[in-house]
Write a protein that holds these residues in place. Structure first.
Motif, PDB file in Angstrom:
ATOM      1  N   VAL A  10     -11.905   0.753   2.501  1.00  0.00           N
ATOM      2  CA  VAL A  10     -10.525   0.956   2.075  1.00  0.00           C
ATOM      3  C   VAL A  10      -9.793  -0.377   2.172  1.00  0.00           C
ATOM      4  CG1 VAL A  10      -8.339   2.131   2.582  1.00  0.00           C
ATOM      5  CG2 VAL A  10     -10.519   3.358   2.839  1.00  0.00           C
ATOM      6  N   THR A  12      -5.972  -2.158   1.429  1.00  0.00           N
ATOM      7  CA  THR A  12      -4.570  -1.968   1.064  1.00  0.00           C
ATOM      8  C   THR A  12      -4.006  -3.267   0.491  1.00  0.00           C
ATOM      9  OG1 THR A  12      -3.585  -2.653   3.189  1.00  0.00           O
ATOM     10  CG2 THR A  12      -4.363  -0.377   3.014  1.00  0.00           C
ATOM     11  N   ILE A  38      -5.608   0.827  -2.298  1.00  0.00           N
ATOM     12  CA  ILE A  38      -4.296   1.452  -2.119  1.00  0.00           C
ATOM     13  C   ILE A  38      -3.212   0.393  -2.296  1.00  0.00           C
ATOM     14  CG2 ILE A  38      -2.830   2.839  -0.609  1.00  0.00           C
ATOM     15  CD1 ILE A  38      -5.293   3.646   0.937  1.00  0.00           C
ATOM     16  N   THR A  62      -8.452   4.356  -7.073  1.00  0.00           N
ATOM     17  CA  THR A  62      -7.174   3.678  -6.852  1.00  0.00           C
ATOM     18  C   THR A  62      -6.127   4.715  -6.458  1.00  0.00           C
ATOM     19  OG1 THR A  62      -6.566   3.845  -9.203  1.00  0.00           O
ATOM     20  CG2 THR A  62      -7.728   1.847  -8.480  1.00  0.00           C
ATOM     21  N   HIS A  63      -5.241   4.315  -5.555  1.00  0.00           N
ATOM     22  CA  HIS A  63      -4.265   5.246  -4.990  1.00  0.00           C
ATOM     23  C   HIS A  63      -2.921   4.542  -4.820  1.00  0.00           C
ATOM     24  CE1 HIS A  63      -7.821   7.694  -3.922  1.00  0.00           C
ATOM     25  NE2 HIS A  63      -8.358   6.512  -3.654  1.00  0.00           N
ATOM     26  N   ALA A  65       0.660   4.567  -2.773  1.00  0.00           N
ATOM     27  CA  ALA A  65       1.278   5.085  -1.553  1.00  0.00           C
ATOM     28  C   ALA A  65       2.252   4.071  -0.991  1.00  0.00           C
ATOM     29  CB  ALA A  65       0.220   5.422  -0.497  1.00  0.00           C
ATOM     30  N   LEU A  67       2.851   2.726   2.192  1.00  0.00           N
ATOM     31  CA  LEU A  67       2.135   2.712   3.462  1.00  0.00           C
ATOM     32  C   LEU A  67       3.036   2.429   4.659  1.00  0.00           C
ATOM     33  CD1 LEU A  67      -1.166   0.944   2.380  1.00  0.00           C
ATOM     34  CD2 LEU A  67      -0.807   3.372   2.861  1.00  0.00           C
ATOM     35  N   ALA A  76      -2.336   9.632   1.515  1.00  0.00           N
ATOM     36  CA  ALA A  76      -3.277   8.739   0.842  1.00  0.00           C
ATOM     37  C   ALA A  76      -4.663   8.805   1.470  1.00  0.00           C
ATOM     38  CB  ALA A  76      -2.748   7.305   0.881  1.00  0.00           C
ATOM     39  N   VAL A  80      -8.035   9.722  -0.511  1.00  0.00           N
ATOM     40  CA  VAL A  80      -9.212   8.845  -0.558  1.00  0.00           C
ATOM     41  C   VAL A  80     -10.483   9.639  -0.252  1.00  0.00           C
ATOM     42  CG1 VAL A  80     -10.393   6.966   0.661  1.00  0.00           C
ATOM     43  CG2 VAL A  80      -8.017   6.684  -0.073  1.00  0.00           C
ATOM     44  N   THR A 130      -1.186   2.877   8.315  1.00  0.00           N
ATOM     45  CA  THR A 130      -2.533   2.895   7.761  1.00  0.00           C
ATOM     46  C   THR A 130      -3.567   3.182   8.847  1.00  0.00           C
ATOM     47  OG1 THR A 130      -1.901   1.323   6.027  1.00  0.00           O
ATOM     48  CG2 THR A 130      -4.250   1.538   6.506  1.00  0.00           C
TER      49      THR A 130
END
Length: 242
Positions: A10, A12, A38, A62-63, A65, A67, A76, A80, A130
């Protein structure tokens, strides 16, 4: 040892091209990882996903959010895991907390309180939310977190003119050390990189091409090392990149 096939990574803060998050994603893709990217913006184009898959990524999601919001980060994290369920990758091998930003705030008596708050929001709050959201999935994988500090927040570093940024990054480093200590019993590691200026599109636009930069690809290689079995006995450390 830097083979990440069957591993979910993951990352960010990967929305804009030419930034360090993009280089880190490319580095993991070349090593066969599945990726969950993210960002706060929906501007992660479909061609970015296609490029990463062409480089070797097994699967890319892809997301979007915010955070800095713990609830949105939690959403999120669930998204995922759902996106990668067909690959049986509900466990997260590594979370790389790149999301953040830099800003000068000047002399303390002249600084803008809103600018101070912004630095903590985008750097420390995002790292906390996160971590909190993904910790169960990282525990399941006995995985790791990699955080982004700054040389300005290390002994001997200069926070001149950037007190808010340096203080926020100091908080990130304290968070990292806490995770390393608290989660050792669960097999979870946590480390941080503390770069000087990185050669990103933004930094080059602001400071020119001739500054003393750390290359994005070098940062990506160090992050991959920290997420790999080669670093299985490394936790609670800050690696200065200069």
């Amino acid at each position: 040892m830097l083979d990440f096939r069957d591993k979910l990574i993951v990352i960010t803060g990967v929305g804009r091209e030419g930034q360090v998050g993009e280089a880190i994603a490319r580095g993991f893709a070349q090593r066969g990882a599945s990726l969950a990217l993210i960002d706060r913006s929906a501007d992660v184009p479909a061609e970015r996903t296609a490029t990463l898959q062409s480089l070797g990524a097994a699967h890319v999601s892809t997301h979007v959010a915010n955070l800095a919001d713990a609830g949105d980060a939690q959403r999120a994290a669930a998204e995922v895991q759902w996106a990668h369920r067909e690959q049986h990758l509900d466990r997260v091998h590594a979370v790389v907390c790149v999301a953040g930003g830099f800003g000068f705030t000047g002399a303390l008596d002249e600084s803008d309180p809103d600018a101070w708050t912004k630095q903590f929001t985008i750097n420390l709050d995002t790292a906390f939310a996160t971590t909190r959201a993904f910790l169960p999935a990282v525990r399941d994988a006995r995985g790791c977190f990699v955080y982004f500090g700054s040389v300005a927040a290390t002994p001997g570093g200069s926070p001149k003119g950037m007190a808010a940024y340096a203080a926020a990054k100091s908080g990130v480093l304290s968070l990292m050390r806490t995770v390393a200590l608290d989660e050792k019993a669960h097999g979870v590691r946590a480390n941080a990189v503390a770069p000087t200026a990185i050669r990103t599109a933004t930094n080059v636009a602001d400071m020119g091409d001739s500054a003393d930069y750390v290359e994005r690809e070098s940062v990506a290689d160090v992050v991959a090392f920290l997420a790999s079995p080669l670093a299985r006995n490394v936790s609670g450390q800050v690696l200065v990149l200069a």
